[in-house]
Motif scaffolding. Structure first.
Motif, PDB file in Angstrom:
ATOM      1  N   ASP A  47       0.805  -1.223   0.000  1.00 60.16           N
ATOM      2  CA  ASP A  47       0.000   0.000   0.000  1.00 60.16           C
ATOM      3  C   ASP A  47       0.837   1.272   0.000  1.00 60.16           C
ATOM      4  N   LEU A  48       2.061   1.193   0.523  1.00 62.78           N
ATOM      5  CA  LEU A  48       2.929   2.375   0.621  1.00 62.78           C
ATOM      6  C   LEU A  48       4.373   1.908   0.805  1.00 62.78           C
ATOM      7  N   ILE A  49       5.313   2.738   0.344  1.00 59.47           N
ATOM      8  CA  ILE A  49       6.733   2.402   0.464  1.00 59.47           C
ATOM      9  C   ILE A  49       7.464   3.482   1.252  1.00 59.47           C
ATOM     10  N   ILE A  50       8.210   3.062   2.272  1.00 58.00           N
ATOM     11  CA  ILE A  50       9.167   3.943   2.951  1.00 58.00           C
ATOM     12  C   ILE A  50      10.522   3.639   2.330  1.00 58.00           C
ATOM     13  N   PRO A  75       2.140   5.189  -3.253  1.00 55.33           N
ATOM     14  CA  PRO A  75       2.750   6.302  -2.502  1.00 55.33           C
ATOM     15  C   PRO A  75       4.157   5.959  -2.002  1.00 55.33           C
ATOM     16  N   ILE A  76       5.074   6.915  -2.146  1.00 54.81           N
ATOM     17  CA  ILE A  76       6.458   6.734  -1.707  1.00 54.81           C
ATOM     18  C   ILE A  76       6.834   7.838  -0.734  1.00 54.81           C
ATOM     19  N   LEU A  77       7.237   7.430   0.464  1.00 53.30           N
ATOM     20  CA  LEU A  77       7.787   8.346   1.459  1.00 53.30           C
ATOM     21  C   LEU A  77       9.297   8.155   1.448  1.00 53.30           C
ATOM     22  N   MET A  78      10.006   9.124   0.903  1.00 52.88           N
ATOM     23  CA  MET A  78      11.456   9.025   0.760  1.00 52.88           C
ATOM     24  C   MET A  78      12.137   9.494   2.039  1.00 52.88           C
ATOM     25  N   VAL A  79      13.108   8.707   2.504  1.00 55.54           N
ATOM     26  CA  VAL A  79      13.825   9.013   3.749  1.00 55.54           C
ATOM     27  C   VAL A  79      15.314   9.055   3.453  1.00 55.54           C
ATOM     28  N   LEU A 116      -0.599  10.143   3.440  1.00 53.99           N
ATOM     29  CA  LEU A 116      -0.339   9.599   2.106  1.00 53.99           C
ATOM     30  C   LEU A 116      -1.323   8.493   1.746  1.00 53.99           C
ATOM     31  N   LEU A 117      -1.655   7.645   2.707  1.00 49.89           N
ATOM     32  CA  LEU A 117      -2.610   6.572   2.444  1.00 49.89           C
ATOM     33  C   LEU A 117      -4.000   7.143   2.149  1.00 49.89           C
ATOM     34  N   ALA A 123      -7.406   9.576  -4.416  1.00 50.71           N
ATOM     35  CA  ALA A 123      -6.988   9.625  -5.821  1.00 50.71           C
ATOM     36  C   ALA A 123      -7.461   8.384  -6.566  1.00 50.71           C
ATOM     37  N   GLY A 124      -7.448   7.232  -5.877  1.00 50.19           N
ATOM     38  CA  GLY A 124      -7.904   5.995  -6.504  1.00 50.19           C
ATOM     39  C   GLY A 124      -9.379   6.049  -6.839  1.00 50.19           C
ATOM     40  N   GLU A 125     -10.169   6.655  -5.961  1.00 45.93           N
ATOM     41  CA  GLU A 125     -11.605   6.793  -6.206  1.00 45.93           C
ATOM     42  C   GLU A 125     -11.899   7.884  -7.237  1.00 45.93           C
TER      43      GLU A 125
END
Length: 224
Positions: A47-50, A75-79, A116-117, A123-125
């Motif tokens: 569902d999401l990437i860190i 969704p991508i949360l860049m660290v 983000l989720l 956005a998906g809807e």
């Protein structure tokens, strides 16, 4: 339960993030680099990437570029430990959705993940409903009790952004970076102009107001 992929080459950082995610009710899946992360995406729903930036074999920039080029909008949360504006700009340009600098504050990370989720779900809807007002993303259009109106792209995106996160304050700079992108030659007064137009269009709408937060920026307040 949302499943979150942690792509991080530091074993201790990976374990810590996984423990935090588990504590907050998420299901963590771990990868040591971008290559392993891509393999996981081929076999599991995520569902999401860190995403750590500095990794062996395939770094965060290469990974993000590979995903976005293939049409994957997860969704991508860049660290990253790097805090320069150029690094942040590069991450956003290739498709990262948010950006955090190490050491990561776990409470802030959880808040950003939740945002983000939620944005991804909306956005998906492809539509967002607030009271009797519905925004249709694909058409850049808004339906209210008074009728149906198409908006210029930037006005729609600005309204969609603010209404997606009621009561969250956005600075003019944040809105410029996301909606007009970092390479835009427009200045921050452009945001003020677009907010004024939206207020004029929806001045009789009882479902929401766009509020100026003095010295900071704007937020949307939704009627209960």
């Amino acid at each position: 339960m949302f499943r979150i992929l942690i792509a991080e080459d530091d074993k201790n950082a990976r374990r810590l993030m996984a423990a935090v995610l588990t504590r907050y009710g998420y299901e963590p899946v771990c990868a040591a680099d971008g290559v392993e992360a891509l393999d996981i995406l081929d076999h599991k729903h995520i569902d999401l990437i860190i995403l750590d930036v500095m990794m062996p074999r395939m770094d965060g920039y290469e990974f993000t570029n590979a995903l976005r080029t293939s049409g994957n909008n997860i969704p991508i949360l860049m660290v990253t430990a790097r805090e320069t504006q150029d690094d942040k700009k590069r991450g956003f340009i290739i498709g990262a959705d948010d950006y955090m600098v190490k050491p990561v504050d776990e409470e802030e990370m959880i808040l950003r993940i939740a945002a983000l989720l939620r944005r991804s779900q909306i956005a998906g809807e492809k539509k967002l409903t607030v009271g009797k007002t519905t925004l249709y993303y694909d058409a850049f259009a808004v339906e209210t009790s008074s009728g149906f109106v198409e908006l210029p792209q930037k006005e729609f995106l600005l309204l969609f952004k603010l209404l997606s996160y009621p009561n969250k304050i956005y600075t003019r700079r944040q809105l410029m970076d996301e909606i007009w992108d970092m390479d835009s030659e427009s200045d921050e007064r452009t945001v003020d102009v677009h907010v004024s137009r939206l207020r004029e269009r929806f001045r009789e709408n009882p479902d929401f107001d766009i509020v100026t937060v003095r010295g900071l920026g704007y937020k949307a307040v939704v009627s209960k």
